[in-house]
Design an enzyme around this catalytic site. Structure first.
Site, short mmCIF file in Angstrom:
data_model
loop_
_atom_site.label_atom_id
_atom_site.label_comp_id
_atom_site.label_asym_id
_atom_site.label_seq_id
_atom_site.Cartn_x
_atom_site.Cartn_y
_atom_site.Cartn_z
N GLY A 212 0.80 -1.23 0.00
CA GLY A 212 0.00 0.00 0.00
C GLY A 212 0.83 1.27 0.00
N GLU A 215 1.51 4.64 -5.42
CA GLU A 215 0.33 5.30 -5.95
C GLU A 215 -0.44 4.32 -6.82
OE1 GLU A 215 -0.51 8.77 -5.27
OE2 GLU A 215 0.93 8.12 -3.78
N LYS A 230 5.36 16.66 -3.77
CA LYS A 230 5.53 17.04 -2.36
C LYS A 230 6.40 18.28 -2.24
CE LYS A 230 4.62 12.35 -0.87
NZ LYS A 230 5.17 10.98 -0.91
#
Ligand code: HSE
Length: 341
Positions: A212, A215, A230
């Site tokens: 997980g 993306e 970011k």
């Protein structure tokens, strides 16, 4: 006094499920320690429709439906609506906060950006893990939020639940921020660590997806765009300098071979995908750094950020930077820090 937050959740992937799991598992301690409880009154998904219940959906049943990959698995009840278009639901539901946890897109951040604007227009705070809207429209979101006296919080967009934004905004308030350097993508750091352990690139990427970290489309991670997004967020939010993705010098890790990894190791060095930001320049590129550099010790899905300041020198934060619970936790801390009605 006790507060009940009614939430509309956009996105029922890893991150949305992470938040639901925390709300479910921590319900009692949040009640006791924070005098806080939450209701999920609406869920909006990209392809699987919506759910709305004015008295709150059942969180365990939602998690079960998410695990089965279909909202059809959610049990019927008299007041349940399954047919509301996303924007209608966001507009009309009585709720205090919109939580945006749908997949990031750095092209136009839609439809998420319109969801955020609609939530603000109808008097809801916005809390997001989705990086697109804040990377592309930080200033406009803040302008609209100020107009209606609501907040837009986004701790989960950088380093997941590790409080990178809060540290800079609260802990470094009286200091001047000079530059930022860090490892801001969990997937690539995990891959590089596993390649050092001898795993082939493709297997390492597959593991990062299964855990997980990656993306929905992992090319954004491995080609450096996620870290670059970011950087956009940090530039707009901390330096007051919105930039475009095209202005950032971006290189990913896809060209690194096992031989590159090995030759760095032999020289007492390590490859890391390093993001750098100053008021004048921004980049994301793989760098061979000495094993003695603090960033060399950051492994797996951990991330790190060093804030260089005029007053304190460097302040470094290390912690998990991706993952379902880790990012769900960021949403939870933002929700808990909203002004209470
Ligand atoms: N895909 C991202 C990463 C998730 O690997 O860091 C956290 O933003």
């Amino acid at each position: 006094s006790h507060v009940m937050m009614r939430i509309i959740l956009v996105g029922l992937g890893n991150v949305g499920q992470g938040l639901l799991t925390l709300l479910h598992d921590k319900a009692e301690s949040l009640q006791q320690r924070e005098a806080f409880s939450a209701q999920i009154v609406g869920v909006v998904t990209g392809r699987r429709g919506t759910l709305y219940h004015p008295d709150g959906l059942d969180i365990a049943a939602l998690l079960d439906a998410a695990a089965r990959g279909t909202l059809d698995a959610y049990p019927d009840s008299p007041a349940l609506r399954r047919d509301l278009p996303a924007l209608t639901l966001i507009q009309e539901a009585a709720a205090e906060v919109l939580v945006e946890a749908s997949p990031t897109n750095f092209t136009d951040a839609q439809p998420s950006l319109d969801y955020c604007y609609t939530a603000l227009e109808t008097g809801k705070h916005v809390v997001m893990a989705n990086k697109g809207p804040i990377a592309l429209a930080h200033d406009e979101l803040m302008r609209r939020a100020a107009l209606v006296g609501k907040q837009v919080l986004f701790e989960g967009t950088v380093m997941a639940g590790t409080p990178s934004i809060r540290l800079a905004r609260e802990g470094l308030r009286g200091a001047q921020l000079l530059s930022v350097r860090g490892i801001l993508n969990g997937t690539t750091n995990y891959i590089l660590t596993q390649m050092e352990n001898g795993l082939p690139y493709a297997d390492a990427l597959q593991q990062a997806q299964a855990l997980g970290y990656a993306e929905t489309d992992p090319s954004g991670d491995v080609e450096g765009w996620d870290a670059a997004g970011k950087v956009l967020i940090l530039s707009a939010a901390l330096f007051g300098h919105p930039r475009r993705l095209a202005e950032i010098d971006v290189q990913g890790i896809t060209h690194l071979t096992p031989a590159d990894i090995e030759s760095a190791r032999a020289a007492g060095e390590r490859w890391k995908l390093i993001a750098t930001l100053t008021p004048h320049a921004a980049s994301v590129r793989p760098q061979r750094i000495p094993i003695t550099d603090p960033l060399a010790g950051v492994s797996g899905a951990s991330n790190a950020i060093t804030y260089e300041t005029d007053t304190l020198g460097g302040v470094t934060l290390i912690g998990r930077g991706a993952g379902r619970i880790e990012t769900g936790y960021a949403l939870l801390t933002d929700i808990l820090s909203l002004p209470r009605p």
